[in-house]
Design an enzyme around this catalytic site. Structure first.
Site, mmCIF file in Angstrom:
data_model
loop_
_atom_site.group_PDB
_atom_site.id
_atom_site.type_symbol
_atom_site.label_atom_id
_atom_site.label_comp_id
_atom_site.label_asym_id
_atom_site.label_seq_id
_atom_site.Cartn_x
_atom_site.Cartn_y
_atom_site.Cartn_z
ATOM 1 N N TYR A 83 -1.862 -1.348 10.636
ATOM 2 C CA TYR A 83 -2.118 -1.890 9.293
ATOM 3 C C TYR A 83 -0.937 -1.552 8.366
ATOM 4 C CZ TYR A 83 -3.662 -1.959 4.465
ATOM 5 O OH TYR A 83 -3.704 -2.168 3.102
ATOM 6 N N LYS A 103 2.124 -4.035 6.560
ATOM 7 C CA LYS A 103 2.529 -4.087 5.142
ATOM 8 C C LYS A 103 4.044 -3.862 5.009
ATOM 9 C CE LYS A 103 -1.337 -5.033 3.335
ATOM 10 N NZ LYS A 103 -1.542 -6.252 2.563
ATOM 11 N N SER A 135 0.827 -1.203 0.000
ATOM 12 C CA SER A 135 0.000 0.000 0.000
ATOM 13 C C SER A 135 0.863 1.254 0.000
ATOM 14 C CB SER A 135 -0.857 -0.028 1.273
ATOM 15 O OG SER A 135 -1.429 1.228 1.500
HETATM 16 P P1 NAD Z 1 -10.832 -7.047 1.061
HETATM 17 O O1 NAD Z 1 -11.012 -7.083 2.535
HETATM 18 O O2 NAD Z 1 -11.982 -6.702 0.210
HETATM 19 O O3 NAD Z 1 -10.269 -8.461 0.555
HETATM 20 C C1 NAD Z 1 -9.410 -9.261 1.337
HETATM 21 C C2 NAD Z 1 -9.968 -10.677 1.267
HETATM 22 O O4 NAD Z 1 -9.113 -11.540 2.019
HETATM 23 C C3 NAD Z 1 -11.372 -10.792 1.875
HETATM 24 O O5 NAD Z 1 -12.200 -11.518 0.994
HETATM 25 C C4 NAD Z 1 -11.153 -11.566 3.175
HETATM 26 O O6 NAD Z 1 -12.270 -12.372 3.501
HETATM 27 C C5 NAD Z 1 -9.914 -12.377 2.843
HETATM 28 N N1 NAD Z 1 -9.078 -12.721 3.999
HETATM 29 C C6 NAD Z 1 -8.597 -11.891 4.953
HETATM 30 N N2 NAD Z 1 -7.857 -12.587 5.818
HETATM 31 C C7 NAD Z 1 -7.862 -13.879 5.411
HETATM 32 C C8 NAD Z 1 -7.261 -15.066 5.885
HETATM 33 N N3 NAD Z 1 -6.525 -15.087 6.993
HETATM 34 N N4 NAD Z 1 -7.480 -16.210 5.203
HETATM 35 C C9 NAD Z 1 -8.247 -16.216 4.076
HETATM 36 N N5 NAD Z 1 -8.836 -15.128 3.578
HETATM 37 C C10 NAD Z 1 -8.627 -13.967 4.240
HETATM 38 O O7 NAD Z 1 -9.591 -6.088 0.754
HETATM 39 P P2 NAD Z 1 -9.091 -5.529 -0.642
HETATM 40 O O8 NAD Z 1 -9.431 -4.103 -0.714
HETATM 41 O O9 NAD Z 1 -9.487 -6.450 -1.716
HETATM 42 O O10 NAD Z 1 -7.517 -5.607 -0.411
HETATM 43 C C11 NAD Z 1 -6.739 -6.671 -0.923
HETATM 44 C C12 NAD Z 1 -5.289 -6.455 -0.514
HETATM 45 O O11 NAD Z 1 -4.853 -5.194 -1.024
HETATM 46 C C13 NAD Z 1 -5.058 -6.406 0.974
HETATM 47 O O12 NAD Z 1 -3.828 -7.016 1.259
HETATM 48 C C14 NAD Z 1 -4.999 -4.928 1.285
HETATM 49 O O13 NAD Z 1 -4.256 -4.662 2.427
HETATM 50 C C15 NAD Z 1 -4.319 -4.409 0.037
HETATM 51 N N6 NAD Z 1 -4.599 -2.979 -0.219
HETATM 52 C C16 NAD Z 1 -5.887 -2.548 -0.353
HETATM 53 C C17 NAD Z 1 -6.129 -1.182 -0.569
HETATM 54 C C18 NAD Z 1 -7.538 -0.659 -0.709
HETATM 55 O O14 NAD Z 1 -7.727 0.547 -0.595
HETATM 56 N N7 NAD Z 1 -8.535 -1.496 -0.967
HETATM 57 C C19 NAD Z 1 -5.067 -0.272 -0.666
HETATM 58 C C20 NAD Z 1 -3.784 -0.753 -0.539
HETATM 59 C C21 NAD Z 1 -3.553 -2.112 -0.313
HETATM 60 N N1 UFG Z 2 -12.429 11.378 3.681
HETATM 61 C C1 UFG Z 2 -13.420 12.244 4.066
HETATM 62 N N2 UFG Z 2 -14.574 11.717 4.564
HETATM 63 C C2 UFG Z 2 -14.780 10.383 4.688
HETATM 64 C C3 UFG Z 2 -13.754 9.487 4.280
HETATM 65 C C4 UFG Z 2 -12.586 10.034 3.790
HETATM 66 O O1 UFG Z 2 -13.266 13.452 3.970
HETATM 67 O O2 UFG Z 2 -15.853 9.969 5.166
HETATM 68 C C5 UFG Z 2 -11.194 11.938 3.110
HETATM 69 C C6 UFG Z 2 -9.941 11.588 3.891
HETATM 70 O O3 UFG Z 2 -9.724 12.498 4.923
HETATM 71 C C7 UFG Z 2 -8.873 11.597 2.787
HETATM 72 C C8 UFG Z 2 -9.626 11.144 1.551
HETATM 73 O O4 UFG Z 2 -11.006 11.365 1.825
HETATM 74 O O5 UFG Z 2 -8.433 12.917 2.587
HETATM 75 C C9 UFG Z 2 -9.434 9.689 1.225
HETATM 76 O O6 UFG Z 2 -9.715 8.890 2.363
HETATM 77 P P1 UFG Z 2 -9.875 7.303 2.284
HETATM 78 O O7 UFG Z 2 -10.218 6.829 3.656
HETATM 79 O O8 UFG Z 2 -10.779 6.921 1.166
HETATM 80 O O9 UFG Z 2 -8.422 6.810 1.857
HETATM 81 P P2 UFG Z 2 -7.004 7.005 2.569
HETATM 82 O O10 UFG Z 2 -6.112 7.678 1.574
HETATM 83 O O11 UFG Z 2 -7.116 7.609 3.893
HETATM 84 O O12 UFG Z 2 -6.550 5.500 2.810
HETATM 85 C C10 UFG Z 2 -6.631 4.510 1.786
HETATM 86 C C11 UFG Z 2 -6.844 3.151 2.438
HETATM 87 C C12 UFG Z 2 -5.621 2.743 3.217
HETATM 88 C C13 UFG Z 2 -4.419 2.821 2.343
HETATM 89 C C14 UFG Z 2 -4.284 4.191 1.736
HETATM 90 C C15 UFG Z 2 -3.126 4.257 0.781
HETATM 91 O O13 UFG Z 2 -7.949 3.162 3.303
HETATM 92 O O14 UFG Z 2 -5.772 1.413 3.628
HETATM 93 O O15 UFG Z 2 -5.472 4.513 1.021
HETATM 94 O O16 UFG Z 2 -3.222 3.230 -0.136
HETATM 95 F F1 UFG Z 2 -3.329 2.556 3.093
#
Ligand code: NAD
Ligand code: UFG
Length: 334
Positions: free
Chosen positions: A149, A153, A124
């Site tokens: 979190y 990572k 991330s």
């Molecule tokens: P998500 O929660 O939608 O998907 C994760 C999936 O993994 C879920 O289906 C959950 O049930 C499964 N899971 C979690 N722990 C498990 C375990 N121990 N065994 C088996 N299954 C398990 O999340 P996502 O948004 O799809 O994110 C996927 C990956 O990308 C994650 O590693 C997350 O940290 C990373 N990531 C996501 C974002 C974002 O904004 N969505 C940003 C940066 C990184």
């Molecule tokens: N925000 C609001 N109101 C809300 C939610 C968010 O104003 O209800 C604002 C936040 O303050 C930020 C922007 O919208 O300025 C984006 O916020 P998000 O929560 O959508 O995303 P972040 O950038 O804070 O974090 C996301 C994921 C993290 C990840 C990060 C970088 O949630 O897990 O992007 O990849 F680490």
């Protein structure tokens, strides 16, 4: 070629499975449904007319990983399974370290046992912490994470570096995702968080459908043009497709670890997001300015030119596509 996808029914996992199946890969998937629903498997089938070979189970369970490797001739692993809620990680740090770090250690152990040495790992932008210079390039320092979190990572990134240093046949790609949003065009899969969404786009979409009353804009006194937080939003389908490019790259290289930012290279503020969402979907978003959210930074956007140059990948969908597809998904899944 067989790809093993962990967390295959999650937000990013499900969209990536669709792209993998459409590209002709065989997909073996694992999920424990801790943050997703079984019905996603049917939706993936509906979109692609193809099926994942699915195993229900936990990444921490060495036996199921072993069984998957025994049953299937896996070429590449894509590891999405993790917990991802920043606020929750502050309250439950140990479960984040166990689920996000121990799971990778278990996975690597089993991969080594079965001589599977190609891995794509979901990291991330959060590992960069607060940077003074934008856009962020992969060689900028990582480390000032502000929550467990993000630290989980970062730990995994270090583990993977050590792994590759110790075994020159291991091939690892770390993708640092910026802010994935939107949904598949079909509206069948998308981001469906339990309870009240913590992230901006799903929250806006639920205000649009009137499931939620009003968006709190967390701070309008940041060092940005309109004072609200700026992020690099990337369409989930663009992000999913990057994994196809990652697979190609892993098949070309001899060994080692590569790190790529996945973003669009553009930063948009919260107010710009609201405006674009309103225009794209012809809806009104009620919002009010609220205090800053703790741990938030002012600006974060990617330099994704390394992925463009080395993976021949670039994001093609714009903010309007992201807003339209996010709304289409919530309407179809109310
Ligand atoms: P998500 O929660 O939608 O998907 C994760 C999936 O993994 C879920 O289906 C959950 O049930 C499964 N899971 C979690 N722990 C498990 C375990 N121990 N065994 C088996 N299954 C398990 O999340 P996502 O948004 O799809 O994110 C996927 C990956 O990308 C994650 O590693 C997350 O940290 C990373 N990531 C996501 C974002 C974002 O904004 N969505 C940003 C940066 C990184
Ligand atoms: N925000 C609001 N109101 C809300 C939610 C968010 O104003 O209800 C604002 C936040 O303050 C930020 C922007 O919208 O300025 C984006 O916020 P998000 O929560 O959508 O995303 P972040 O950038 O804070 O974090 C996301 C994921 C993290 C990840 C990060 C970088 O949630 O897990 O992007 O990849 F680490």
């Amino acid at each position: 070629m067989k790809i093993f996808v962990t967390g295959c029914t999650g937000y990013i996992g499900s969209h990536t499975c669709v792209e993998l199946l459409n590209a002709g890969y065989e997909v073996v998937g694992l999920d424990n449904f801790s943050n997703s629903k079984r019905e996603v498997l049917d939706k993936i089938k509906e979109i692609t007319n193809k099926e994942i070979k699915f195993y229900e189970g936990d990444m921490l369970d060495e036996n199921i990983l072993d069984k998957i490797m025994n049953d299937n001739n896996i070429d590449i692993v894509i590891d999405f399974a993790a917990f991802k809620a920043v606020g929750d990680s502050v309250e439950h740090p140990i479960s984040y370290y166990i689920n996000n770090v121990s799971s990778v250690l278990t996975l690597i152990k089993v991969m080594q046992k079965h001589n599977v040495k190609k891995l794509i790992f979901s990291s991330s932008a959060t590992v960069y912490g607060k940077q003074e210079i934008m856009p962020i390039t992969e060689d900028m320092p990582v480390g000032n994470t502000t929550n467990p979190y993000g630290t989980s990572k970062l730990f995994v990134e270090h583990i993977l570096e050590d792994l590759c240093a110790s075994d020159n046949e291991f091939k690892v790609i770390i993708f640092r995702y910026f802010n994935p949003v939107g949904a598949h065009k079909s509206g069948l899969i998308g981001e469906n968080p339990n309870g009240i969404p913590a992230n901006l786009m799903p929250f806006i979409a639920k205000v649009a459908t009137k499931e939620l009353e009003c968006l709190n804009v967390f701070g309008n006194d940041y060092n940005t043009p309109d004072g609200t937080g700026v992020r690099d939003y990337i369409h989930i389908v663009d992000l999913a497709k990057a994994h196809l490019s990652g697979i190609q790259k892993l098949n070309e290289i001899k060994g080692g670890l590569l790190i790529y930012n996945l973003g669009t290279g553009h930063g948009y503020s919260v107010l710009e997001m609201i405006n674009t969402f309103e225009k794209a979907n012809n809806v009104k978003i009620n919002y009010k300015i609220a205090p800053r959210r703790s741990g938030d930074i002012d600006v974060c956007f990617a330099d994704s030119s390394k992925a463009q140059k080395e993976l021949n990948w670039t994001a093609t969908l714009d903010l309007e596509d992201m807003c339209k597809d996010a709304y289409n998904f919530v309407i179809k899944n109310k």
